[in-house]
Design an enzyme around this catalytic site. Structure first.
Site, PDB file in Angstrom:
ATOM      1  N   ASP A  38       8.015  30.681 127.000  1.00  7.63           N
ATOM      2  CA  ASP A  38       9.322  30.832 127.667  1.00  7.63           C
ATOM      3  C   ASP A  38       9.145  30.970 129.180  1.00  7.63           C
ATOM      4  O   ASP A  38       9.852  30.336 129.963  1.00  7.63           O
ATOM      5  CB  ASP A  38      10.152  31.994 127.070  1.00  7.63           C
ATOM      6  N   TYR A  62       4.855  20.051 113.287  1.00 12.06           N
ATOM      7  CA  TYR A  62       5.152  18.651 112.983  1.00 12.06           C
ATOM      8  C   TYR A  62       4.569  18.218 111.636  1.00 12.06           C
ATOM      9  O   TYR A  62       5.070  17.279 111.023  1.00 12.06           O
ATOM     10  CB  TYR A  62       4.586  17.732 114.070  1.00 12.06           C
ATOM     11  N   ASP A  92       5.829  19.033 123.303  1.00 10.72           N
ATOM     12  CA  ASP A  92       6.921  18.055 123.252  1.00 10.72           C
ATOM     13  C   ASP A  92       8.044  18.483 124.187  1.00 10.72           C
ATOM     14  O   ASP A  92       8.533  17.696 125.006  1.00 10.72           O
ATOM     15  CB  ASP A  92       7.436  17.941 121.810  1.00 10.72           C
ATOM     16  N   LYS A  97       3.023  31.437 122.264  1.00  6.49           N
ATOM     17  CA  LYS A  97       4.014  32.499 122.028  1.00  6.49           C
ATOM     18  C   LYS A  97       3.272  33.611 121.279  1.00  6.49           C
ATOM     19  O   LYS A  97       3.633  33.997 120.159  1.00  6.49           O
ATOM     20  CB  LYS A  97       5.192  31.917 121.217  1.00  6.49           C
ATOM     21  N   ASP A 116       9.067  16.949 128.387  1.00  2.80           N
ATOM     22  CA  ASP A 116      10.347  16.385 128.837  1.00  2.80           C
ATOM     23  C   ASP A 116      10.889  17.186 130.018  1.00  2.80           C
ATOM     24  O   ASP A 116      11.429  16.627 130.968  1.00  2.80           O
ATOM     25  CB  ASP A 116      11.387  16.385 127.700  1.00  2.80           C
TER      26      ASP A 116
HETATM   27  C1  IPM Z   1       7.488  12.297 121.975  1.00  2.00           C
HETATM   28  C2  IPM Z   1       8.683  12.078 121.110  1.00  2.00           C
HETATM   29  C3  IPM Z   1       8.254  12.126 119.648  1.00  2.00           C
HETATM   30  C4  IPM Z   1       7.666  13.499 119.376  1.00  2.00           C
HETATM   31  C5  IPM Z   1       9.375  11.814 118.644  1.00  2.00           C
HETATM   32  C6  IPM Z   1       9.988  10.458 118.920  1.00  2.00           C
HETATM   33  C7  IPM Z   1       8.903  11.918 117.224  1.00  2.00           C
HETATM   34  O1  IPM Z   1       9.665  13.009 121.395  1.00  2.00           O
HETATM   35  O2  IPM Z   1       6.522  11.502 121.899  1.00  2.00           O
HETATM   36  O3  IPM Z   1       7.481  13.252 122.753  1.00  2.00           O
HETATM   37  O4  IPM Z   1       8.408  14.457 119.132  1.00  2.00           O
HETATM   38  O5  IPM Z   1       6.445  13.621 119.407  1.00  2.00           O
HETATM   39 MG    MG Z   2       9.264  14.225 123.057  1.00  2.00          MG
END
Ligand code: IPM
Ligand code: MG
Length: 358
Positions: free
Chosen positions: A223, A141, A247, A191, A251
Site C-alpha cells: 500500500d 493467479y 500487475d 503485505k 499499470d
Molecule cells: C498483464 C495483464 C494480464 C495479467 C491479463 C491480461 C491476464 O493485465 O499482463 O498485466 O493480469 O497478467
Molecule cells: Mg496487467
C-alpha cells in the site's frame, strides 16, 4: 546469429504494433548481419474464433521450440464475458506458465521530452528509472483451490495465494542479478503485516541477499509502495513483488511515463527463451485505426534482443532510435501528437539507419 522468432500478434491493436516491431527487427538483422526467421501464429481471441482455443497446442509447441516470442495483445469486447468458459486471457496465462517464464520485467523510464504527457509534476518524475520484477507463474493467479461452490443457497468463490520458497527464490535471484547491473538496490514489495506468503517472501529475500552482499535490500508494504510510486519513485531501482501486486503496480507506474503505450515487458525463465510484449493491451477503442503507439512493441523487441539473444549493442541501437524520435518531437495520439502507428515507426526506423552509418 540465426534465430527463430514466433510472432503472436493477437487481438485489437496487437497486429498493428507487431507489424512495426517486426520491421525494426528486420532492419536490425540487416544492419548487423543476423538471420531472423519469423513465424506468425494465431493466439488469443482470434485463436478462439479459429480454433476454439486461445492457445492451440501446436502454437504452444511452436513457442517452446522458438528462440524468442513477440506478442502483441490479447482480448477485446467480443470475448469479454468474464463468465465465458474460454477467454483470451487464459491463453496468456497458459503461455507464461507453459513456457515457465516466472519473471516479468517491466522497466519504467521517463523520457525528458514526455514529462508534459504525464499528469504528475516534473519534479516527481526527475531521475525516475526503475524496473519492476513481477513474479509471473505463481501466487493468486495460479494457486489452488480456485473454485466456486454453493453452500446453503449462498455462493462462495475462492482464489488462493500460494508460494513455495523455491518459486520465490528464483525470481528474487534474478532481481538481485538485475540490480547488480543497475544502481544496486532491491526493494521487496509485499503485505508482510497481513499475509503469510509475504512473510515467506521476506524470509527468502533475507537469505538470498546474503549471496549478493553488494546489493542493498529493503522492504516496502504494497500500500505504501503504491503511494511512493506517485510521490518519490526516483528512490526505486529494482522493485520485486508477487504476481498480483506486480500487475497492479505496473499499470500504476505506467502513468509516470506519460502513456501506457510506451511500456515494454519481458517474461523470462531459466533458459534464454523469453516472451516479449508491450504492456498496453489490445486497446479496442482505437483498434483498426492505425493510430496506436508502436513504441511499447518496439522497445519489447529491444528487450528481446538484449535478454534472449544477448545482442546488447543492437538493443541499444533500437532504444537510441526511440529516444531520438521522441527527442525530435515524434508523437502518436496517446502522447498528444498526430502521427499514425506507421509514421511513428518510420521515424524510429530512419534513426536505426542513420546510426549504422555513423
Ligand atoms: C498483464 C495483464 C494480464 C495479467 C491479463 C491480461 C491476464 O493485465 O499482463 O498485466 O493480469 O497478467
Ligand atoms: Mg496487467
Amino acid at each position: 546469429m540465426q534465430a527463430n522468432i514466433v510472432l503472436l500478434p493477437g487481438d485489437g491493436i496487437g497486429p498493428e504494433v507487431i507489424t512495426e516491431a517486426r520491421k525494426v527487427l528486420e532492419i536490425i538483422s540487416s544492419i548487423y548481419d543476423h538471420k531472423f526467421h519469423f513465424e506468425e501464429r494465431s493466439f488469443g481471441g482470434i485463436a478462439i474464433d479459429e480454433h476454439a482455443d486461445p492457445l492451440p497446442p501446436d502454437v504452444l509447441e511452436a513457442c517452446r521450440g522458438a528462440d524468442a516470442v513477440l506478442l502483441g495483445a490479447v482480448g477485446g469486447p467480443k470475448w469479454d464475458d468474464p463468465l465465458a468458459d474460454v477467454r483470451p486471457e487464459q491463453g496468456l496465462l497458459r503461455l507464461r506458465y507453459g513456457l515457465e517464464l516466472y519473471a516479468n520485467l517491466r522497466p519504467i523510464k521517463i523520457y525528458p521530452g514526455l514529462m508534459d504527457a504525464s499528469p504528475l509534476r516534473a519534479e516527481k518524475l526527475r531521475d525516475v528509472d526503475f524496473l519492476i520484477v513481477r513474479e509471473l507463474t505463481g501466487g493468486i493467479y495460479f494457486g489452488q483451490p480456485r473454485e466456486r461452490v454453493e453452500i446453503d443457497g449462498d455462493i462462495r468463490a475462492v482464489d488462493s495465494m500460494v508460494y513455495t520458497a523455491s518459486e520465490i527464490r528464483r525470481v528474487l535471484r534474478l532481481a538481485f542479478q538485475l540490480a547488480a547491473s543497475r544502481r544496486g538496490r532491491v526493494t521487496l514489495v509485499d503485505k508482510a503485516n497481513v499475509l503469510e506468503t509475504s512473510r515467506l517472501w521476506r524470509e527468502v529475500a533475507k537469505s538470498v541477499s546474503q549471496e549478493y552482499a553488494h546489493i542493498e535490500l529493503d522492504y516496502q508494504l504494497v500500500d505504501s509502495a503504491a503511494m511512493r510510486i506517485l510521490t518519490s519513485a526516483a528512490s526505486f531501482d529494482v522493485l520485486v513483488t508477487a504476481n498480483l501486486f506486480g500487475d497492479i503496480l505496473s499499470d500504476e507506474a505506467s502513468v509516470l511515463t506519460g502513456s501506457l503505450g510506451m511500456l515494454p515487458s519481458a517474461a523470462l525463465g531459466e533458459g534464454s527463451l523469453g516472451l516479449y510484449e508491450p504492456v498496453h493491451g489490445s486497446a479496442p477503442d482505437i483498434s483498426g485505426q492505425g493510430v496506436a503507439n508502436p513504441i511499447g512493441a518496439i522497445l519489447s523487441a529491444a528487450m528481446l534482443l538484449r535478454h534472449s539473444f544477448k545482442l546488447t549493442e543492437e538493443a541499444h541501437c533500437v532504444e537510441h532510435a526511440v529516444e531520438g524520435a521522441i527527442e525530435d518531437g515524434a508523437r502518436t495520439g496517446d502522447l498528444g501528437g498526430g502521427l499514425s502507428t506507421q509514421e511513428m515507426s518510420t521515424e524510429i526506423c530512419a534513426r536505426l539507419d542513420s546510426r549504422s552509418k555513423e
